[in-house]
Each structure stands twice: as structure tokens, then as C-alpha cells.
Design a protein around this motif. Sequence first.
Motif, PDB file in Angstrom:
ATOM      1  N   ASP A   1      15.050  -2.305 -14.264  1.00 49.66           N
ATOM      2  CA  ASP A   1      13.788  -1.575 -14.388  1.00 49.66           C
ATOM      3  C   ASP A   1      13.801  -0.768 -15.683  1.00 49.66           C
ATOM      4  O   ASP A   1      14.389   0.312 -15.745  1.00 49.66           O
ATOM      5  N   GLU A   2      13.200  -1.294 -16.699  1.00 45.31           N
ATOM      6  CA  GLU A   2      13.184  -0.674 -18.036  1.00 45.31           C
ATOM      7  C   GLU A   2      14.571  -0.195 -18.448  1.00 45.31           C
ATOM      8  O   GLU A   2      14.768   0.985 -18.747  1.00 45.31           O
ATOM      9  N   PRO A   3      15.544  -1.088 -18.499  1.00 43.48           N
ATOM     10  CA  PRO A   3      16.935  -0.653 -18.666  1.00 43.48           C
ATOM     11  C   PRO A   3      17.261  -0.090 -20.037  1.00 43.48           C
ATOM     12  O   PRO A   3      18.297   0.545 -20.199  1.00 43.48           O
TER      13      PRO A   3
ATOM     14  N   PRO B   1       0.143  -2.711 -18.345  1.00 51.07           N
ATOM     15  CA  PRO B   1      -0.040  -1.290 -18.637  1.00 51.07           C
ATOM     16  C   PRO B   1       0.553  -0.387 -17.566  1.00 51.07           C
ATOM     17  O   PRO B   1       0.764  -0.812 -16.423  1.00 51.07           O
ATOM     18  N   SER B   2       0.788   0.843 -17.953  1.00 53.27           N
ATOM     19  CA  SER B   2       1.375   1.831 -17.042  1.00 53.27           C
ATOM     20  C   SER B   2       0.589   1.885 -15.727  1.00 53.27           C
ATOM     21  O   SER B   2      -0.642   1.900 -15.742  1.00 53.27           O
ATOM     22  N   GLY B   3       1.314   1.884 -14.626  1.00 57.87           N
ATOM     23  CA  GLY B   3       0.677   2.011 -13.322  1.00 57.87           C
ATOM     24  C   GLY B   3       0.179   0.698 -12.732  1.00 57.87           C
ATOM     25  O   GLY B   3      -0.429   0.678 -11.662  1.00 57.87           O
ATOM     26  N   CYS B   4       0.442  -0.431 -13.407  1.00 59.22           N
ATOM     27  CA  CYS B   4      -0.094  -1.713 -12.908  1.00 59.22           C
ATOM     28  C   CYS B   4       0.715  -2.271 -11.734  1.00 59.22           C
ATOM     29  O   CYS B   4       0.306  -3.248 -11.115  1.00 59.22           O
ATOM     30  N   GLY B   5       1.895  -1.681 -11.463  1.00 63.66           N
ATOM     31  CA  GLY B   5       2.660  -2.118 -10.290  1.00 63.66           C
ATOM     32  C   GLY B   5       3.946  -2.863 -10.590  1.00 63.66           C
ATOM     33  O   GLY B   5       4.585  -3.407  -9.681  1.00 63.66           O
ATOM     34  N   LYS B   6       4.367  -2.861 -11.832  1.00 66.84           N
ATOM     35  CA  LYS B   6       5.585  -3.614 -12.213  1.00 66.84           C
ATOM     36  C   LYS B   6       6.805  -3.125 -11.439  1.00 66.84           C
ATOM     37  O   LYS B   6       7.529  -3.917 -10.828  1.00 66.84           O
ATOM     38  N   SER B   7       7.038  -1.792 -11.476  1.00 65.30           N
ATOM     39  CA  SER B   7       8.237  -1.267 -10.806  1.00 65.30           C
ATOM     40  C   SER B   7       8.113  -1.421  -9.292  1.00 65.30           C
ATOM     41  O   SER B   7       9.099  -1.705  -8.608  1.00 65.30           O
ATOM     42  N   THR B   8       6.901  -1.244  -8.798  1.00 67.90           N
ATOM     43  CA  THR B   8       6.683  -1.410  -7.354  1.00 67.90           C
ATOM     44  C   THR B   8       7.060  -2.832  -6.937  1.00 67.90           C
ATOM     45  O   THR B   8       7.769  -3.036  -5.942  1.00 67.90           O
TER      46      THR B   8
ATOM     47  N   TYR C   1       0.848  -1.197   0.000  1.00 67.27           N
ATOM     48  CA  TYR C   1       0.000   0.000   0.000  1.00 67.27           C
ATOM     49  C   TYR C   1       0.879   1.241   0.000  1.00 67.27           C
ATOM     50  O   TYR C   1       1.889   1.305   0.711  1.00 67.27           O
ATOM     51  N   TYR C   2       0.486   2.234  -0.806  1.00 66.94           N
ATOM     52  CA  TYR C   2       1.055   3.581  -0.678  1.00 66.94           C
ATOM     53  C   TYR C   2       0.006   4.368   0.092  1.00 66.94           C
ATOM     54  O   TYR C   2      -1.059   4.669  -0.459  1.00 66.94           O
ATOM     55  N   GLY C   3       0.247   4.649   1.360  1.00 69.84           N
ATOM     56  CA  GLY C   3      -0.812   5.224   2.194  1.00 69.84           C
ATOM     57  C   GLY C   3      -1.921   4.187   2.298  1.00 69.84           C
ATOM     58  O   GLY C   3      -1.672   3.040   2.676  1.00 69.84           O
TER      59      GLY C   3
ATOM     60  N   LEU D   1       9.052  -4.923  -8.549  1.00 71.52           N
ATOM     61  CA  LEU D   1      10.500  -5.122  -8.721  1.00 71.52           C
ATOM     62  C   LEU D   1      11.263  -4.561  -7.517  1.00 71.52           C
ATOM     63  O   LEU D   1      12.187  -5.190  -7.004  1.00 71.52           O
ATOM     64  N   ARG D   2      10.831  -3.374  -7.073  1.00 69.15           N
ATOM     65  CA  ARG D   2      11.524  -2.734  -5.937  1.00 69.15           C
ATOM     66  C   ARG D   2      11.357  -3.516  -4.643  1.00 69.15           C
ATOM     67  O   ARG D   2      12.148  -3.366  -3.720  1.00 69.15           O
ATOM     68  N   CYS D   3      10.311  -4.327  -4.562  1.00 65.71           N
ATOM     69  CA  CYS D   3      10.125  -5.141  -3.344  1.00 65.71           C
ATOM     70  C   CYS D   3      11.253  -6.149  -3.181  1.00 65.71           C
ATOM     71  O   CYS D   3      11.573  -6.546  -2.066  1.00 65.71           O
TER      72      CYS D   3
HETATM   73  N1  ATP Z   1       6.142   6.573  -4.307  1.00 64.98           N
HETATM   74  C1  ATP Z   1       4.852   6.392  -4.588  1.00 64.98           C
HETATM   75  N2  ATP Z   1       3.896   6.970  -3.818  1.00 64.98           N
HETATM   76  C2  ATP Z   1       2.579   6.792  -4.079  1.00 64.98           C
HETATM   77  N3  ATP Z   1       2.112   6.047  -5.098  1.00 64.98           N
HETATM   78  C3  ATP Z   1       3.012   5.460  -5.901  1.00 64.98           C
HETATM   79  C4  ATP Z   1       4.415   5.597  -5.691  1.00 64.98           C
HETATM   80  N4  ATP Z   1       5.062   4.895  -6.647  1.00 64.98           N
HETATM   81  C5  ATP Z   1       4.090   4.341  -7.422  1.00 64.98           C
HETATM   82  N5  ATP Z   1       2.871   4.681  -6.972  1.00 64.98           N
HETATM   83  C6  ATP Z   1       1.571   4.248  -7.542  1.00 64.98           C
HETATM   84  O1  ATP Z   1       1.531   2.824  -7.508  1.00 64.98           O
HETATM   85  C7  ATP Z   1       0.939   2.315  -8.691  1.00 64.98           C
HETATM   86  C8  ATP Z   1       1.937   1.381  -9.381  1.00 64.98           C
HETATM   87  O2  ATP Z   1       3.044   2.169  -9.858  1.00 64.98           O
HETATM   88  P1  ATP Z   1       4.295   1.519 -10.560  1.00 64.98           P
HETATM   89  O3  ATP Z   1       5.252   2.630 -10.849  1.00 64.98           O
HETATM   90  O4  ATP Z   1       4.764   0.381  -9.769  1.00 64.98           O
HETATM   91  O5  ATP Z   1       3.639   0.979 -11.909  1.00 64.98           O
HETATM   92  P2  ATP Z   1       4.332   0.510 -13.254  1.00 64.98           P
HETATM   93  O6  ATP Z   1       3.523  -0.619 -13.743  1.00 64.98           O
HETATM   94  O7  ATP Z   1       5.771   0.289 -13.029  1.00 64.98           O
HETATM   95  O8  ATP Z   1       4.101   1.797 -14.168  1.00 64.98           O
HETATM   96  P3  ATP Z   1       4.946   2.367 -15.399  1.00 64.98           P
HETATM   97  O9  ATP Z   1       4.903   1.293 -16.440  1.00 64.98           O
HETATM   98  O10 ATP Z   1       4.192   3.585 -15.805  1.00 64.98           O
HETATM   99  O11 ATP Z   1       6.331   2.650 -14.897  1.00 64.98           O
HETATM  100  C9  ATP Z   1       0.556   3.510  -9.536  1.00 64.98           C
HETATM  101  O12 ATP Z   1      -0.790   3.814  -9.299  1.00 64.98           O
HETATM  102  C10 ATP Z   1       1.450   4.613  -9.009  1.00 64.98           C
HETATM  103  O13 ATP Z   1       0.850   5.870  -9.167  1.00 64.98           O
END
Ligand code: ATP
Length: 286
Positions: free
Chosen positions: A207-209, A73-80, A48-50, A82-84
Motif C-alpha cells: 500500500d503505497e510502499p 484519485p485520492s479517496g477512490c477506494g484503492k486502499s480499501t 460499505y463504511y456504515g 487492497l485491504r479486502c
Molecule cells: N475506516 C474508514 N471509515 C469510514 N470511511 C472510510 C474508512 N477508510 C476509508 N474510508 C472512505 O472510503 C473511501 C475510499 O478510501 P480509500 O482510503 O480506500 O481511498 P484511496 O483511493 O486509497 O485514497 P488515498 O489515495 O487518498 O489513500 C473514502 O471516501 C474514504 O474516506
Amino acid sequence: MTQFHTATATASTPVGGLNSGLFEGAQREIRSLRDETIALTVEGLNLYYGDTPALKAVTMQVPTHRVTAFIGPSGCGKSTLLRCFNRMNDLIDSCRIEGSINLKGENIYARDADVAELRRRIGMVFQKPNPFPKSIFENVAYGLRMQGVKDKRILTEAVERSIKAVGLWDEVKDRLDSNAFGLSGGQQQRLVIARAIAIEPEVILLDEPTSALDPISTAKIEQLVEQLKEQYTILIVTHNMAQAARISDYTAYMYLGELIEYADTMHLFTNPSKKSTEDYITGRYG
Ligand SMILES: Nc1ncnc2c1ncn2[C@@H]1O[C@H](COP(=O)(O)OP(=O)(O)OP(=O)(O)O)[C@@H](O)[C@H]1O
């Protein structure tokens, strides 16, 4: 719920189904996680973010010495997600995590986990090349120096080995003392990968290198990934589906924080089991 395929068809016969053009001439079998050695196990991961959920009940296993791609798709959580794997999300105050990730049997989120040691074992490379404002040599030696290595011979050997491993040696061997900012973007990205492998991690997170790189530099990184998996377990986030098809063994498709489908890459791209995956890989999403 995550779907995992267990098909055993070989690809020496022509690959059929969706996107089969991506795999023309492929000469490999459809892989199954059952036959793999597992490096990382994710169980019930919620993030959770907040109050806003960004990852929902993600459960998966990441195989050793394979390339696992994360698409969606963008925002689906891929980077989140990966960072875990190396707890980079710890640096975000609003971030809260439930569930576990095991690296070879140890929960990296255990109370007594050593995060510095974790980041030595799991290195990370970002979208934009981020060399330090130091010489080429010192960039690659950095991690070893942080570990207290002072012996010039050990440092020199590690720097040379790592730069050679990323195919950059011939381009930089005569200017190891020059500032790394003088390298092209593609060279900087390979340097950053050399910096990551100098400390001999087990896993590399990418991460998208290549998203900031030209096509030739992109091709070099893709070849490099192919070579590096001999020694390292590689996880890569990419927006480029053709890239995922070219370089990954397994692909995880994510949507709105959920892991929708996870399978052998060739299988997922040609014969997905979920409508949502099919829409995404055929470009019908949105
Ligand atoms: N530091 C943060 N604080 C609050 N919300 C965040 C933070 N980082 C990401 N989010 C939210 O978490 C969700 C997942 O983001 P994330 O960047 O992991 O997606 P993504 O699939 O990697 O997107 P993209 O392909 O656009 O990079 C999105 O709704 C994003 O707005």
C-alpha cells in the motif's frame, strides 16, 4: 463497467499513443489475462463504511506472478480494495462487504475461512515502514515464531534468506541484534518486506510502499518488486503513475469506488478506452 483489452501488439516496435515516453525502449508484448494463471478472482464486491459505499461491484482477476497496480484519485477506494484481499477491513466495525474474493478457488469470505491462515498466505506492507520494536533478526523471525517455529537453525536460515532476498543483507549482517528502529526509512521498508516474505506468502499487498521514501530508497524497492514477482503475486497501490508504468504488468484504474478500466499497464497508459482513464493518466483529472 470494467474494460479489459485484448490487444496483442508487441512493444518491440516503438510504443505510440499517450504517455508513450513512459515506455520508451520497452521490449515486451501487450499481455492478456486470458494467457495468465489467475491467483485471485474478485466478483461483485461491494463495500460499505456504515451506509456509504466505498467499493461498487468490483469484478476482476489478478494474475499470478505479476505486478498489478491500483491507481486513481485520492479517496477512490484503492486502499480499501487492497485491504479486502487479506480481510484487513474486518478490523473496521462499520465495514460491510458483499460479493466474493477467491484465492486459488477458495472464497476468502466464506463463513469457515481461516483468517489467520489467509494473512499468512497474503502478506501486507504499508505506506510507513512499521518494524516492531525488536531486533532486526526478531522482526524477520516474528512470523515464524508466531507459527511455533523454535529451532534456531531454521529461524536463522529463514532470516538470512529473507534479508538477502530484499537486498539488505550486506547492510545489516553485522548488526542483526540491533534494534530495527536504527535503520533508515528505506532499510526499514525492505526489512518489513523481508518480514512479510519470511513466512513464504503467495501474495504480497503493497500500500503505497515508497511514498514515505527518498528517491534512492524508492528505486531499490522498485527493483525489489521486479525481482519478487518471480516468486510472489504482487498488488500495489500507488499515487505515482510513472511508478505504476515502471513496475506493474497490469493496472487497474479506479474512480469513486468503481473499477473503471483494467488492462495491461502499457496498453492502459498509452491507449485507454475510457475518457475518465485518459483524463487521469494525462493529468487532466480535477
Ligand atoms: N475506516 C474508514 N471509515 C469510514 N470511511 C472510510 C474508512 N477508510 C476509508 N474510508 C472512505 O472510503 C473511501 C475510499 O478510501 P480509500 O482510503 O480506500 O481511498 P484511496 O483511493 O486509497 O485514497 P488515498 O489515495 O487518498 O489513500 C473514502 O471516501 C474514504 O474516506
